[in-house]
Write a protein that holds these residues in place. Structure first.
Motif, PDB file in Angstrom:
ATOM      1  N   THR A   1      -1.883   7.920  12.936  1.00  0.00           N
ATOM      2  CA  THR A   1      -0.814   7.954  11.919  1.00  0.00           C
ATOM      3  C   THR A   1       0.278   6.919  12.147  1.00  0.00           C
ATOM      4  O   THR A   1       1.219   6.852  11.363  1.00  0.00           O
ATOM      5  CB  THR A   1      -0.147   9.349  11.880  1.00  0.00           C
TER       6      THR A   1
ATOM      7  N   ARG B   1       1.955   7.066   8.811  1.00  0.00           N
ATOM      8  CA  ARG B   1       3.207   7.781   8.584  1.00  0.00           C
ATOM      9  C   ARG B   1       4.391   7.030   9.190  1.00  0.00           C
ATOM     10  O   ARG B   1       5.452   6.955   8.599  1.00  0.00           O
ATOM     11  CB  ARG B   1       3.132   9.192   9.193  1.00  0.00           C
TER      12      ARG B   1
ATOM     13  N   GLY C   1       4.338  14.402   4.853  1.00  0.00           N
ATOM     14  CA  GLY C   1       3.715  13.184   4.346  1.00  0.00           C
ATOM     15  C   GLY C   1       4.672  12.058   4.059  1.00  0.00           C
ATOM     16  O   GLY C   1       4.350  11.138   3.298  1.00  0.00           O
TER      17      GLY C   1
ATOM     18  N   LYS D   1       0.804  -1.216   0.000  1.00  0.00           N
ATOM     19  CA  LYS D   1       0.000   0.000   0.000  1.00  0.00           C
ATOM     20  C   LYS D   1       0.839   1.269   0.000  1.00  0.00           C
ATOM     21  O   LYS D   1       0.307   2.370   0.127  1.00  0.00           O
ATOM     22  CB  LYS D   1      -0.940  -0.002   1.211  1.00  0.00           C
TER      23      LYS D   1
ATOM     24  N   LYS E   1      -1.780   6.403   2.785  1.00  0.00           N
ATOM     25  CA  LYS E   1      -2.272   7.759   3.008  1.00  0.00           C
ATOM     26  C   LYS E   1      -2.391   8.084   4.492  1.00  0.00           C
ATOM     27  O   LYS E   1      -2.201   9.221   4.897  1.00  0.00           O
ATOM     28  CB  LYS E   1      -3.639   7.930   2.338  1.00  0.00           C
ATOM     29  N   LYS E   2      -2.696   7.079   5.301  1.00  0.00           N
ATOM     30  CA  LYS E   2      -2.940   7.335   6.719  1.00  0.00           C
ATOM     31  C   LYS E   2      -1.686   7.125   7.552  1.00  0.00           C
ATOM     32  O   LYS E   2      -1.298   7.989   8.340  1.00  0.00           O
ATOM     33  CB  LYS E   2      -4.056   6.429   7.223  1.00  0.00           C
TER      34      LYS E   2
END
Length: 290
Positions: free
Chosen positions: A277, A150, A246, A143, A147-148
């Motif tokens: 995160t 970190r 990010g 993945k 996006k989520k």
């Protein structure tokens, strides 16, 4: 070296390779009449709207028949994404990020892949824990960039596969073109100390490389010495900046969450263990090194 300098270096190296190849090609044209005629026909087709693909292949067939490689005269860029310009889609290419890290930071990812994993080394509950950790690491790669999530924290006792899994992830992502920097906590500490006390103009290059790489692995956090006004402060800064931009960080450590907070402070622990995160993986069991 900062990323801009790395991008320029990549471009200059490619320009130099093309210039050297062009000189070789001119020598070959002078030495081989058949190659000269094939090149002449190709250039005429370019000007007159002839069958350029066909004549290009004929020219290439002559090159091969003479015992040369196409790359001897027409070198391809090492990075297909940016064409060795250092830029892709209006931003620095990942190859420039990797080059900046390589030039600025002494690091090497242990040559370990997921194919090297042998879960049969684990028994009982340790086997269940190891299988879960392995699956999580694989999913993190599949993945990437998530996006989520970190930060990925690999916690557990010594010799339970934390560095192994981090190496698998880093090698997998680097193979797919992402920039990865794998560094021990001791070396991270040393880079921060050098930056803090140095007055050299390029003193920030190594620290920038740690902030800019797509994936940063800090291995064995907690094994380094605590240097006043450096260790805690710079760890917090790098982790925070990477989260804000990010980017993704993996930390392996033998310390538990309470020990991490006690050693590095509440602010850093809060960012490392933020539930929205951060993904935490536990790898406890027997010490496989023994």
């Amino acid at each position: 070296m900062n990323i801009k300098s790395a991008a320029n270096l990549i471009k200059n190296e490619y320009d130099a390779r093309k210039a050297a190849a062009e000189a070789r090609y001119l020598d070959a044209l002078s030495a081989h009449a058949e190659l000269y005629e094939a090149e002449k026909a190709l250039r005429a087709a370019v000007l007159d709207g002839g069958d350029v693909p066909l004549l290009t292949e004929r020219r290439n067939d002559v090159i091969r028949a003479l015992g040369y490689s196409i790359d001897d005269f027409f070198p391809r860029p090492r990075c297909e994404r940016c064409g060795d310009t250092g830029y892709s889609r209006g931003r620095f290419c990942d190859c420039a990020r990797r080059r900046a890290a390589e030039e600025s930071v002494e690091f090497s990812i242990p040559p370990i892949t997921f194919d090297d994993c042998n879960l049969d080394l684990f028994e009982g509950n340790s086997r269940v824990t190891a299988e879960k950790a392995f699956s999580t690491a694989k999913l993190f790669c599949e993945k990437f960039p998530p996006k989520k999530v970190r930060n990925l924290l690999l916690l557990g006792t010594a010799g339970t596969g934390k560095t192994f899994l981090a190496s698998c992830i880093a090698n997998d992502l680097e193979e797919r073109g992402y920039s990865c920097t794998f560094i021990t906590a001791f070396k991270f500490n040393d880079i921060c100390r050098t930056y803090h006390y140095s007055f050299e103009r390029n003193r920030g290059d190594a620290l920038s490389a740690l902030s800019d790489t797509d994936l940063l692995v800090i291995d064995d956090l907690g094994s380094e010495s605590i240097i006043r006004e450096i260790t805690k402060e710079y760890l917090f800064t790098v982790v925070s900046e990477r989260m804000s931009s990010g980017r993704h960080t993996i930390i392996t450590t033998n310390l538990n969450p309470f020990e991490l907070e006690s050693r590095y402070g509440e602010r850093t622990a809060s960012r490392l263990f933020a539930s929205d995160t951060c993904l935490t993986v536990i790898t406890n069991g027997k010490d496989l090194r023994r």
